[in-house]
Motif scaffolding. Structure first.
Motif, PDB file in Angstrom:
ATOM      1  N   CYS A   9       0.836  -1.199   0.000  1.00 15.55           N
ATOM      2  CA  CYS A   9       0.000   0.000   0.000  1.00 15.55           C
ATOM      3  C   CYS A   9       0.877   1.257   0.000  1.00 15.55           C
ATOM      4  O   CYS A   9       1.823   1.359   0.788  1.00 15.55           O
ATOM      5  CB  CYS A   9      -0.912  -0.004   1.221  1.00 15.55           C
ATOM      6  SG  CYS A   9      -1.840   1.530   1.364  1.00 15.55           S
ATOM      7  N   CYS A  12      -0.454   3.153   3.744  1.00 18.23           N
ATOM      8  CA  CYS A  12      -0.221   2.602   5.088  1.00 18.23           C
ATOM      9  C   CYS A  12       0.868   1.534   5.110  1.00 18.23           C
ATOM     10  O   CYS A  12       1.255   1.071   6.172  1.00 18.23           O
ATOM     11  CB  CYS A  12      -1.522   2.052   5.676  1.00 18.23           C
ATOM     12  SG  CYS A  12      -2.044   0.475   4.962  1.00 18.23           S
ATOM     13  N   CYS A  26      -5.675  -1.201  -1.428  1.00 15.63           N
ATOM     14  CA  CYS A  26      -5.337  -1.735  -0.106  1.00 15.63           C
ATOM     15  C   CYS A  26      -6.600  -2.161   0.659  1.00 15.63           C
ATOM     16  O   CYS A  26      -7.555  -1.392   0.769  1.00 15.63           O
ATOM     17  CB  CYS A  26      -4.591  -0.659   0.677  1.00 15.63           C
ATOM     18  SG  CYS A  26      -4.253  -1.117   2.375  1.00 15.63           S
ATOM     19  N   LYS A  28      -6.834  -2.503   3.753  1.00 15.92           N
ATOM     20  CA  LYS A  28      -6.915  -1.819   5.055  1.00 15.92           C
ATOM     21  C   LYS A  28      -7.407  -0.380   4.897  1.00 15.92           C
ATOM     22  O   LYS A  28      -8.184   0.105   5.712  1.00 15.92           O
ATOM     23  CB  LYS A  28      -5.533  -1.766   5.729  1.00 15.92           C
ATOM     24  CG  LYS A  28      -4.917  -3.106   5.993  1.00 15.92           C
ATOM     25  CD  LYS A  28      -5.433  -3.693   7.290  1.00 15.92           C
ATOM     26  CE  LYS A  28      -4.884  -5.098   7.474  1.00 15.92           C
ATOM     27  NZ  LYS A  28      -5.815  -6.010   8.091  1.00 15.92           N
ATOM     28  N   CYS A  29      -6.887   0.346   3.869  1.00 16.54           N
ATOM     29  CA  CYS A  29      -7.212   1.776   3.819  1.00 16.54           C
ATOM     30  C   CYS A  29      -7.685   2.245   2.444  1.00 16.54           C
ATOM     31  O   CYS A  29      -7.892   3.437   2.233  1.00 16.54           O
ATOM     32  CB  CYS A  29      -6.002   2.612   4.267  1.00 16.54           C
ATOM     33  SG  CYS A  29      -4.699   2.697   3.039  1.00 16.54           S
TER      34      CYS A  29
HETATM   35 ZN   LIG Z   1      -3.282   0.898   3.075  1.00 15.66          ZN
END
Ligand SMILES: [Zn+2]
Ligand SMILES: Cc1ncc(COP(=O)(O)O)c(C=O)c1O
Length: 414
Positions: A9, A12, A26, A28-29
């Motif tokens: 990513c 992050c 990503c 996650k984000c």
């Molecule tokens: Zn990320």
């Protein structure tokens, strides 16, 4: 086996392994991803000796640097190994005799986008995509349509209905299904994204698809090899979504990581003041805290008319990590540069391409470049793609009757 080992990513830092299913952003984000390589493996094979003996003059001479398996089907068209011209007289006019222009208009569909499309198309085969789609201001789409035609498939391309005629003509003739959106490029982008998500199609959208950057980086490989395995001091790149500039930066870093060059260039982002989201983002960001701005783009340089840069983080990182800079200018300056580059070098580029020269001129006037420094501007697309804009500064021909006397009179008076 490819040396690509996974995704990382760009915001992050979350890492993910490659699987047989594409990952776009990503988990996650939701930020953009970049492809991570095992450089020690590339270094063993991609040596100067290998390139000396390699007569394969196209972007695939740098095969080791791509996230592709050797046997994957690719377009047979010649993408890359475009000319890098030393344009001394134009450079000297601005105190920079070592000015070079990389003429990307020589690619099969007439723009640098063919580099991205080549990798994206090959990846679509690896991922066994049932349909390929993409949104485009015009060039990315016509490129994808061109490359797909070369292997007998028809993609679905979303463009703003205001895209220049030549780009639409290319799309239609190459056999794409062309969906002209009653709205901006950004609206076409979002529409393509939503449809691909719903139907599971392969989405080539610039920046969102992590593989487009991997093709664009090949432009930097060529620049360095054409300069005798040296990086230039500066590279000036016109910017819309920011994917070309982030690919250009990645290409130099890749070569540096395997020891094929021993220094990195500074990267300059050139934008119209009527489409300056990346310039604004750089101003408001640090490497630790990148903030991407959205604007309402209205530049006549259609290829760089972007509200929200879809590879904005990559673009900002290219400028900040390289200690480069940003420059913005009026659309008039873009057209002025278009005329100047045509008449002084013989290179005919579309407004988005001449924007890099407009940027170079502005930065040279500010005294940024030293006389002995090497500067490369990238002429990203062919001038024939947008003749209406070119005609705004081309002037008019001298009309004569078909008679020698009459023609001589007109010539003498003109
Ligand atoms: Zn990320
Ligand atoms: C000719 C040309 N120049 C510059 C650009 C800008 O590239 P990016 O959107 O990746 O910043 C494009 C993108 O379409 C283009 O086609």
């Amino acid at each position: 086996m490819s040396s690509a080992i996974g995704y990382k990513c760009m915001s992050c830092g979350f890492e993910k392994e490659m699987t047989d299913k594409i990952t776009y952003v990503c988990e996650k984000c939701n930020s953009n991803l970049e492809i991570v390589y095992d450089y020690s493996k590339i270094k063993e094979q991609a040596t100067k000796k290998f390139f000396e003996e390699n007569k394969n003059y196209n972007m695939f001479r740098y095969f080791h640097f791509y996230p592709l398996e050797e046997k994957t089907t690719r377009s047979p068209l010649q993408v890359g190994w475009t000319p890098l011209y030393r344009t001394e007289s134009l450079g000297k006019k601005y105190g920079c005799p070592n000015l070079y222009i990389k003429d990307e208009g020589k690619n099969p569909s007439g723009s640098l986008k063919d580099r991205a499309g080549s990798i994206a198309l090959a990846k679509s085969f690896e991922f066994k995509a049932k349909k390929v789609a993409g949104a485009s201001t015009g060039n990315a789409g016509s490129s994808m349509a061109c490359l797909c035609a070369s292997v007998g498939i028809s993609p679905i391309i979303f463009v703003p209905k205001t895209a220049p005629k030549a780009k639409i003509a290319q799309l239609l003739l190459y056999g794409a299904k062309v969906i002209a959106v009653n709205g901006t490029y950004d609206m076409a982008f979002d529409l393509c994204h939503d449809i691909c998500e719903k139907y599971g199609w392969f989405n080539r959208n610039t920046g969102y698809n992590p593989f487009t950057r991997e093709g664009k980086k090949s432009c930097s490989f060529e620049i360095c090899e054409q300069l005798g395995w040296k990086a230039p001091d500066w590279v000036v790149v016109s910017v819309g979504d920011g994917n070309i500039i982030s690919g250009i930066w990645k290409g130099f870093k890749d070569l540096y990581n395997v020891g094929l060059i021993d220094k990195l260039p500074k990267i300059c982002a050139a934008q119209s003041e009527k489409s300056n989201a990346v310039v604004k983002s750089v101003k408001n960001s640090t490497l630790e805290n990148i903030k991407i701005e959205t604007i309402s783009a209205t530049t006549l340089a259609d290829s760089i008319s972007v509200d929200l840069p879809r590879d904005g983080i990559g673009a900002v990182k290219a400028v900040l990590e390289s200690n480069g800079t940003c420059v913005e200018f009026s659309d008039e300056k873009i057209l002025e540069a278009l005329k100047e580059i045509s008449s002084m070098t013989g290179i005919f580029t579309e407004p988005a391409g001449s924007a890099s020269i407009a940027g170079f001129k502005e930065l040279a006037k500010q005294g940024l470049f030293k006389e002995d420094e090497t500067i490369v501007c990238i002429a990203t697309g062919n001038g024939l793609k947008d003749v209406d804009s070119a005609m705004k500064v081309a002037g008019t021909p001298h009309i004569t009757e078909p008679s020698v006397e009459e023609a001589i009179k007109v010539i003498q008076e003109s």
